[in-house]
Design a protein around this motif. Structure first.
Motif, PDB file in Angstrom:
ATOM      1  N   UNK A  52      45.310  39.047  51.402  1.00  0.00           N
ATOM      2  CA  UNK A  52      45.561  39.378  49.989  1.00  0.00           C
ATOM      3  C   UNK A  52      46.584  38.404  49.415  1.00  0.00           C
ATOM      4  N   UNK A  53      47.677  38.208  50.142  1.00  0.00           N
ATOM      5  CA  UNK A  53      48.727  37.301  49.662  1.00  0.00           C
ATOM      6  C   UNK A  53      48.234  35.858  49.605  1.00  0.00           C
ATOM      7  N   UNK A  54      47.445  35.453  50.601  1.00  0.00           N
ATOM      8  CA  UNK A  54      46.909  34.089  50.615  1.00  0.00           C
ATOM      9  C   UNK A  54      45.942  33.862  49.453  1.00  0.00           C
ATOM     10  N   UNK A  55      45.098  34.855  49.189  1.00  0.00           N
ATOM     11  CA  UNK A  55      44.153  34.749  48.074  1.00  0.00           C
ATOM     12  C   UNK A  55      44.885  34.619  46.746  1.00  0.00           C
ATOM     13  N   UNK A  56      45.955  35.394  46.579  1.00  0.00           N
ATOM     14  CA  UNK A  56      46.722  35.316  45.336  1.00  0.00           C
ATOM     15  C   UNK A  56      47.326  33.924  45.175  1.00  0.00           C
ATOM     16  N   UNK A  57      47.829  33.372  46.280  1.00  0.00           N
ATOM     17  CA  UNK A  57      48.368  32.013  46.243  1.00  0.00           C
ATOM     18  C   UNK A  57      47.307  30.993  45.866  1.00  0.00           C
ATOM     19  N   UNK A  58      46.085  31.162  46.406  1.00  0.00           N
ATOM     20  CA  UNK A  58      44.981  30.251  46.072  1.00  0.00           C
ATOM     21  C   UNK A  58      44.607  30.380  44.598  1.00  0.00           C
ATOM     22  N   UNK A  59      44.617  31.610  44.086  1.00  0.00           N
ATOM     23  CA  UNK A  59      44.333  31.840  42.666  1.00  0.00           C
ATOM     24  C   UNK A  59      45.282  31.035  41.788  1.00  0.00           C
ATOM     25  N   UNK A  60      46.557  31.147  42.102  1.00  0.00           N
ATOM     26  CA  UNK A  60      47.568  30.439  41.314  1.00  0.00           C
ATOM     27  C   UNK A  60      47.375  28.930  41.399  1.00  0.00           C
ATOM     28  N   UNK A  61      47.053  28.442  42.608  1.00  0.00           N
ATOM     29  CA  UNK A  61      46.936  26.991  42.811  1.00  0.00           C
ATOM     30  C   UNK A  61      45.756  26.382  42.054  1.00  0.00           C
ATOM     31  N   UNK A  62      44.680  27.166  41.856  1.00  0.00           N
ATOM     32  CA  UNK A  62      43.514  26.634  41.134  1.00  0.00           C
ATOM     33  C   UNK A  62      43.549  26.985  39.649  1.00  0.00           C
ATOM     34  N   UNK A  63      44.632  27.601  39.205  1.00  0.00           N
ATOM     35  CA  UNK A  63      44.814  27.858  37.779  1.00  0.00           C
ATOM     36  C   UNK A  63      44.139  29.089  37.230  1.00  0.00           C
ATOM     37  N   UNK A  64      43.737  30.027  38.111  1.00  0.00           N
ATOM     38  CA  UNK A  64      43.157  31.284  37.642  1.00  0.00           C
ATOM     39  C   UNK A  64      44.293  32.253  37.324  1.00  0.00           C
ATOM     40  N   UNK A  65      44.343  32.693  36.086  1.00  0.00           N
ATOM     41  CA  UNK A  65      45.435  33.566  35.646  1.00  0.00           C
ATOM     42  C   UNK A  65      45.139  35.010  36.017  1.00  0.00           C
ATOM     43  N   UNK A  66      46.031  35.669  36.779  1.00  0.00           N
ATOM     44  CA  UNK A  66      45.791  37.070  37.163  1.00  0.00           C
ATOM     45  C   UNK A  66      45.911  38.006  35.971  1.00  0.00           C
ATOM     46  N   UNK A  67      45.269  39.168  36.078  1.00  0.00           N
ATOM     47  CA  UNK A  67      45.405  40.187  35.036  1.00  0.00           C
ATOM     48  C   UNK A  67      45.975  41.465  35.653  1.00  0.00           C
ATOM     49  N   UNK A  68      45.979  42.542  34.890  1.00  0.00           N
ATOM     50  CA  UNK A  68      46.610  43.772  35.374  1.00  0.00           C
ATOM     51  C   UNK A  68      45.887  44.328  36.596  1.00  0.00           C
ATOM     52  N   UNK A  69      44.550  44.086  36.695  1.00  0.00           N
ATOM     53  CA  UNK A  69      43.798  44.560  37.860  1.00  0.00           C
ATOM     54  C   UNK A  69      44.220  43.801  39.117  1.00  0.00           C
ATOM     55  N   UNK A  70      44.470  42.505  38.973  1.00  0.00           N
ATOM     56  CA  UNK A  70      44.916  41.688  40.103  1.00  0.00           C
ATOM     57  C   UNK A  70      46.171  42.286  40.733  1.00  0.00           C
ATOM     58  N   UNK A  71      47.135  42.647  39.894  1.00  0.00           N
ATOM     59  CA  UNK A  71      48.386  43.187  40.418  1.00  0.00           C
ATOM     60  C   UNK A  71      48.202  44.591  40.992  1.00  0.00           C
ATOM     61  N   UNK A  72      47.258  45.351  40.435  1.00  0.00           N
ATOM     62  CA  UNK A  72      46.958  46.652  41.038  1.00  0.00           C
ATOM     63  C   UNK A  72      46.448  46.485  42.466  1.00  0.00           C
ATOM     64  N   UNK A  73      45.586  45.478  42.681  1.00  0.00           N
ATOM     65  CA  UNK A  73      45.054  45.202  44.024  1.00  0.00           C
ATOM     66  C   UNK A  73      46.179  44.850  44.993  1.00  0.00           C
ATOM     67  N   UNK A  74      47.106  44.010  44.541  1.00  0.00           N
ATOM     68  CA  UNK A  74      48.204  43.567  45.408  1.00  0.00           C
ATOM     69  C   UNK A  74      49.151  44.726  45.710  1.00  0.00           C
ATOM     70  N   UNK A  75      49.482  45.515  44.699  1.00  0.00           N
ATOM     71  CA  UNK A  75      50.374  46.663  44.918  1.00  0.00           C
ATOM     72  C   UNK A  75      49.719  47.685  45.846  1.00  0.00           C
ATOM     73  N   UNK A  76      48.403  47.853  45.718  1.00  0.00           N
ATOM     74  CA  UNK A  76      47.666  48.745  46.620  1.00  0.00           C
ATOM     75  C   UNK A  76      47.813  48.264  48.060  1.00  0.00           C
ATOM     76  N   UNK A  77      47.638  46.952  48.272  1.00  0.00           N
ATOM     77  CA  UNK A  77      47.760  46.384  49.622  1.00  0.00           C
ATOM     78  C   UNK A  77      49.159  46.604  50.179  1.00  0.00           C
TER      79      UNK A  77
END
Length: 609
Positions: A323-348
């Protein structure tokens, strides 16, 4: 200012040469050809997200007075809209002296497509007040889409009435948008009525109703409608398949889901983001996380929905590092997270006990200008509660900028139950009672909290309130798929044709489990009954019946995957660990929270769930 893409520079020597040549042509062409060339270039710049050249062309338009032409204005509004600059589009609209129905449709669509539905509806109202130009089959779909985004059924009905009044209600595009609006507002009766009244239907009409049924859990109706569409040779699209595949995931119809996947491959829909996201979700919910990873990694283009689908899949399967690695990859390729993204991370974080990491990501939302909602606070309360930080969780609830929701109090009750704090649970239950009417699920949690605190009178009162409102506790069910049939079980269920064999298998297995050290924990039976009755109540829970059936039916090499609609109880969690050890089988159980993969007496959740 919009940043250039890493793989597509704003200006390359060749494209710059073409642009200079186009400018020369614009100066030489006739008036009509001139503005049509401009429209063509604006479409081209929109698709390439080329702001600088678009602005240069906009300056040319103003210099030569071409902004008075409605078609040029329409393309300028669309250009800025697609570059996510809705207020630039608004400026173009106000600077246009002659506004056609297309101009009005463009400005309404501009705001709706940039997630500003209220602003879009304000312009729809201005158009009606203007009185000179009426909405058409381009305008109404924009307005109904705005109502759907707001989930405002009443407002949607008003738009529908206007369409009826001026004779556009049976137009296939307007009618399809009305079906879509009612479906997304969960008013399936009106959506179906509109669908049945339409003399002509297109793929949007069918897909909207299929999606609506899938969203409210009417899976059988969604699948039946999909079959009807296929029989009528409707040219279904990727969004249709996405809705049907999600039905397969929620109902854990793996074999049907595989057939849909095969059909998508045949029709070349497998690489679209809609289908990719739903396939990731379907395989993940069916317990086959490896296939979800494969779909994600093979996708040539990953939109935000696909990233979020993979994040929640990893979180539910306890792959927290991923989960943490995927979020890092998202940021590196310029995909902007939304409120659902953070819900997924907080769930993890919550289901792995990572308190500091959870706090970090909760605070990180500010960097992306995302205001934490009640769902994020519920996740944080859940994280703190599961970690035993009950006083900190209560402090967070007291500091919330909005009123605590059912989810927030439910998370707090869960923390109290896990850490054996019946006094605090009873106090929280008192606060929930003050809310008034709550969901059946929370009523059951209230009752259990009071029972755990020894306050049986209040527990009985909570259940009585549930009955008095005509509501029922959701029946705990577990099911397994065998071939083309789903076998469902309830606690103590003896309706299955293999019931005698299943109970005999469970009794034999229980003897082995007790030899290996299993002792039933009857504290999970929250009823005032004797110990013998408690033992009988717990040993035939639905998930155990489903596992016994699978042990009888499935060959040794086949993994056992059991689905459950409620949270697995603590004693069953221990029991299934012993089952996996005594039988040597891999057993996966998906409850309403996450996946538990039992192997050789251990669970993937690490006993933290």
């Amino acid at each position: 200012m919009l940043q250039p893409s890493l793989d597509k520079p704003i200006q390359q020597p060749h494209s710059l040469f073409l642009w200079e040549r186009a400018q020369n042509l614009l100066n030489q062409n006739s008036f009509e050809l001139n503005f049509r060339v401009i429209c063509h270039h604006l479409v081209n710049f929109s698709s390439r997200k080329n702001l600088l050249q678009g602005q240069s062309l906009h300056a040319h338009v103003i210099k030569h007075g071409l902004h008075a032409i409605p078609l040029v204005c329409h393309h300028l509004i669309n250009f800025y809209s697609k570059l996510e600059l809705p207020y630039r589009s608004e400026q173009v609209f106000h600077e246009t002296p002659h506004k056609s129905s297309t101009t009005w449709s463009s400005i309404i669509s501009n705001f709706v497509n940039n997630e500003l539905p209220v602003r879009g509806l304000e312009y729809f109202k201005l158009m009606l007040m203007n009185g000179e130009i009426f909405p058409d089959d381009h305008t109404f779909p924009c307005a109904t889409k705005a109502c759907a985004m707001l989930c405002d059924n009443l407002l949607g009905k008003s738009v529908h009435c206007i369409a009826v009044k001026i004779g556009f209600d049976l137009n296939v595009f307007v009618g399809s948008s009305v079906v879509d609006m009612y479906a997304k507002c969960s008013d399936l009766s009106k959506a179906r009525k509109m669908f049945d009244e339409m003399s002509e239907r297109n793929v949007v009409t069918w897909t909207s109703l299929i999606y609506g049924y899938s969203q409210v859990g009417k899976d059988d109706e969604a699948l039946t409608l999909f079959k009807d569409a296929f029989r009528q040779d409707i040219d279904v699209n990727d969004f249709t398949f996405s809705s049907v595949i999600r039905v397969c995931g929620s109902s854990t119809l793996l074999e049907l889901g595989k057939q849909m996947h095969g059909l998508c491959l045949k029709l070349s829909y497998d690489d679209t983001s809609f289908v990719g996201s739903s396939l990731i979700s379907m395989y993940s919910k069916s317990g086959i996380i490896d296939d979800a990873y494969r779909i994600f990694n093979e996708a040539s283009y990953k939109n935000l929905g696909m990233w979020n689908s993979m994040l929640i899949a990893c979180a539910q399967h306890a792959h927290t590092k991923d989960v943490f690695q995927l979020f890092g990859r998202m940021e590196s390729v310029g995909v902007k997270p939304n409120f659902i993204t953070f819900l997924c991370i907080l769930y993890a974080c919550s289901h792995s006990g990572l308190v500091e990491e959870g706090k970090h990501y909760f605070n990180l939302m500010n960097r992306y200008n995302i205001e934490p909602g009640s769902e994020h606070y519920a996740s944080m309360v859940d994280l703190l509660g599961r970690a035993g930080k009950l006083s900190e969780a209560m402090k967070l609830i007291e500091e919330m900028p909005m009123q605590p929701t059912e989810s927030v109090w439910g998370a707090m009750l869960t923390g109290c139950r896990i850490h054996g704090n019946p006094e605090l649970a009873g106090s929280v239950a008192d606060k929930i009672f003050a809310l008034g009417a709550v969901s059946p699920g929370l009523h059951v949690m209230l009752s259990n909290a009071y029972a755990a605190a020894g306050r049986y009178q209040e527990a009985a009162m909570a259940r009585k309130m549930l009955r008095d409102r005509g509501q029922k506790k959701e029946t705990g069910l577990s099911w397994v798929e065998d071939g083309n049939r789903v076998h469902k079980f309830a606690a103590g269920d003896k309706r299955h044709e293999m019931s005698d064999q299943i109970y005999r298998k469970l009794d034999e297995l229980l003897v082995e489990m007790e030899r290996a050290g299993y002792v039933a924990d009857t504290t999970y039976v929250l009823k005032e009954v004797g110990n013998e009755e408690k033992n009988d109540a717990i040993k035939y829970h639905s998930e155990r019946l489903a596992i016994a059936f699978a042990l009888i039916r499935f060959p040794p090499q086949r993994p056992i995957v059991v689905m459950k609609n409620l949270r697995i109880c603590g004693d069953c969690h221990v029991a299934i660990k012993f089952m996996s050890k005594c039988t040597g089988r891999v057993i996966t159980v998906r409850d309403n929270n996450r996946f538990h993969r039992f192997e050789d007496g251990k669970c993937s959740c690490g006993d933290y769930w």
